[in-house]
Write a protein that holds these residues in place. Structure first.
Motif, PDB file in Angstrom:
ATOM      1  N   SER A  91      -2.944 -33.409  39.635  1.00  0.00           N
ATOM      2  CA  SER A  91      -2.021 -32.516  40.327  1.00  0.00           C
ATOM      3  C   SER A  91      -1.791 -31.202  39.594  1.00  0.00           C
ATOM      4  O   SER A  91      -1.607 -30.164  40.215  1.00  0.00           O
ATOM      5  N   LEU A  92      -1.798 -31.229  38.259  1.00  0.00           N
ATOM      6  CA  LEU A  92      -1.558 -30.010  37.488  1.00  0.00           C
ATOM      7  C   LEU A  92      -1.938 -30.237  36.034  1.00  0.00           C
ATOM      8  O   LEU A  92      -1.730 -31.322  35.492  1.00  0.00           O
ATOM      9  N   GLY A  93      -2.497 -29.207  35.421  1.00  0.00           N
ATOM     10  CA  GLY A  93      -2.781 -29.237  33.994  1.00  0.00           C
ATOM     11  C   GLY A  93      -1.994 -28.143  33.295  1.00  0.00           C
ATOM     12  O   GLY A  93      -1.912 -27.025  33.786  1.00  0.00           O
ATOM     13  N   LEU A  94      -1.394 -28.465  32.169  1.00  0.00           N
ATOM     14  CA  LEU A  94      -0.618 -27.500  31.396  1.00  0.00           C
ATOM     15  C   LEU A  94      -1.073 -27.589  29.941  1.00  0.00           C
ATOM     16  O   LEU A  94      -0.946 -28.630  29.305  1.00  0.00           O
ATOM     17  N   VAL A  95      -1.628 -26.489  29.426  1.00  0.00           N
ATOM     18  CA  VAL A  95      -2.204 -26.477  28.079  1.00  0.00           C
ATOM     19  C   VAL A  95      -1.576 -25.354  27.267  1.00  0.00           C
ATOM     20  O   VAL A  95      -1.486 -24.210  27.748  1.00  0.00           O
ATOM     21  N   ARG A  96      -1.145 -25.666  26.050  1.00  0.00           N
ATOM     22  CA  ARG A  96      -0.602 -24.633  25.176  1.00  0.00           C
ATOM     23  C   ARG A  96      -1.754 -23.824  24.591  1.00  0.00           C
ATOM     24  O   ARG A  96      -2.606 -24.347  23.879  1.00  0.00           O
ATOM     25  N   LYS A  97      -1.787 -22.542  24.919  1.00  0.00           N
ATOM     26  CA  LYS A  97      -2.862 -21.656  24.455  1.00  0.00           C
ATOM     27  C   LYS A  97      -2.572 -21.141  23.054  1.00  0.00           C
ATOM     28  O   LYS A  97      -3.437 -21.097  22.185  1.00  0.00           O
ATOM     29  N   LYS A  98      -1.349 -20.707  22.820  1.00  0.00           N
ATOM     30  CA  LYS A  98      -0.854 -20.247  21.534  1.00  0.00           C
ATOM     31  C   LYS A  98       0.641 -20.507  21.508  1.00  0.00           C
ATOM     32  O   LYS A  98       1.200 -20.972  22.520  1.00  0.00           O
ATOM     33  N   PRO A  99       1.352 -20.247  20.415  1.00  0.00           N
ATOM     34  CA  PRO A  99       2.762 -20.646  20.318  1.00  0.00           C
ATOM     35  C   PRO A  99       3.639 -20.264  21.506  1.00  0.00           C
ATOM     36  O   PRO A  99       4.537 -21.015  21.876  1.00  0.00           O
ATOM     37  N   HIS A 100       3.384 -19.127  22.124  1.00  0.00           N
ATOM     38  CA  HIS A 100       4.280 -18.689  23.191  1.00  0.00           C
ATOM     39  C   HIS A 100       3.547 -18.430  24.503  1.00  0.00           C
ATOM     40  O   HIS A 100       3.995 -17.641  25.325  1.00  0.00           O
ATOM     41  N   SER A 101       2.429 -19.109  24.712  1.00  0.00           N
ATOM     42  CA  SER A 101       1.654 -18.896  25.932  1.00  0.00           C
ATOM     43  C   SER A 101       0.987 -20.192  26.361  1.00  0.00           C
ATOM     44  O   SER A 101       0.603 -21.020  25.525  1.00  0.00           O
ATOM     45  N   TYR A 102       0.848 -20.366  27.697  1.00  0.00           N
ATOM     46  CA  TYR A 102       0.274 -21.591  28.247  1.00  0.00           C
ATOM     47  C   TYR A 102      -0.728 -21.247  29.356  1.00  0.00           C
ATOM     48  O   TYR A 102      -0.651 -20.193  29.983  1.00  0.00           O
ATOM     49  N   TRP A 103      -1.663 -22.183  29.574  1.00  0.00           N
ATOM     50  CA  TRP A 103      -2.567 -22.108  30.720  1.00  0.00           C
ATOM     51  C   TRP A 103      -2.140 -23.161  31.737  1.00  0.00           C
ATOM     52  O   TRP A 103      -1.914 -24.317  31.388  1.00  0.00           O
ATOM     53  N   LEU A 104      -2.041 -22.738  32.990  1.00  0.00           N
ATOM     54  CA  LEU A 104      -1.796 -23.672  34.083  1.00  0.00           C
ATOM     55  C   LEU A 104      -3.087 -23.862  34.866  1.00  0.00           C
ATOM     56  O   LEU A 104      -3.736 -22.886  35.248  1.00  0.00           O
ATOM     57  N   GLN A 105      -3.469 -25.102  35.093  1.00  0.00           N
ATOM     58  CA  GLN A 105      -4.627 -25.423  35.931  1.00  0.00           C
ATOM     59  C   GLN A 105      -4.091 -26.048  37.211  1.00  0.00           C
ATOM     60  O   GLN A 105      -3.512 -27.135  37.194  1.00  0.00           O
TER      61      GLN A 105
END
Length: 232
Positions: A45-59
């Motif tokens: 349903s959704l992917g949430l990945v921490r890219k760096k300390p204050h940023s994320y990728w949503l799939q």
């Protein structure tokens, strides 16, 4: 100062169509670095990945494009409590929301209307043989599915739908059974309006018009023959 550590996700599963709510935990992300949200049917349903300390990728899986859209979002936006709108970049269709539970649950009621509006816009192009009938048939099929009346005899209830100019083809990915629903005439519309369940035959093939009169069956056979000839 109060920090938000949980955000609520509302999203419709692109596989089974169920609308579900999930809690996204900031602490879970700090431990694993990523979260994979699954529908109760088991689909992604959704992917949430921490890219760096204050940023994320949503799939984000898209019900329309049948692919996954990638979006970058700041931690400040994700955990601020303000609503994040998850949209399809191609169509602008709203796929889901992330934010405070109360607001997200309220907005989730608009997900169906947004999809219905998009379908209506697509149908207004008159790409179908009879757009009005096609629209009504699709709406009726959705009602049947929402009430648990669409399933395959093999036990699977996650049925795929392919849309053609004059018909819908229902396909079971588990046993490859197929059921055709014609959507070209008022008679076609009347047929689907008279049924509450549509059961695909396991490993088989059938048409919804098998419930209708022999005259209807004959006309359908003639139409299928005409359609095949037009493709050659």
């Amino acid at each position: 100062m109060l920090f938000n550590t949980v955000a609520t996700l509302a999203i419709r599963c692109p596989e089974c169509g169920a609308l579900e709510f999930h809690n996204l935990s900031r602490f879970a992300l700090s431990g694993r670095g990523n979260i994979r949200v699954k529908c109760s049917c088991g689909s992604f349903s959704l992917g949430l990945v921490r890219k760096k300390p204050h940023s994320y990728w949503l799939q984000i899986p898209c019900v329309l494009c049948e692919t996954k859209h990638l979006r970058e979002i700041s931690g400040a936006s994700l955990w601020s409590g303000k609503t994040v709108y998850l949209t399809c970049p191609e169509s602008g269709l709203e796929l889901g929301f992330i934010g405070r539970a109360e607001e997200v649950k309220k907005l989730a009621q608009t997900l169906d209307s947004g999809l219905e509006t998009l379908i209506e816009d697509m149908l207004s192009d008159e790409d179908f043989n009879n757009p009005d009938v096609m629209h009504e048939v699709m709406q009726r099929l959705q009602d049947i599915a929402d009430n648990g009346g669409l399933f395959c005899r093999c036990g699977n209830d996650r049925i795929e739908v392919d849309v053609f100019l004059d018909r819908l083809e229902l396909h079971c990915p588990e046993c490859d059974s197929v059921n055709i629903i014609y959507a070209e005439t008022e008679e076609d519309l009347k047929i689907i309006q008279e049924v509450d369940t549509i059961e695909l035959a396991q490993n088989g093939f059938k048409c919804l018009d098998s419930f209708s009169s022999s005259t209807t069956k004959t006309s359908k056979k003639t139409r299928r023959k005409r359609n095949r000839q037009s493709k050659t």
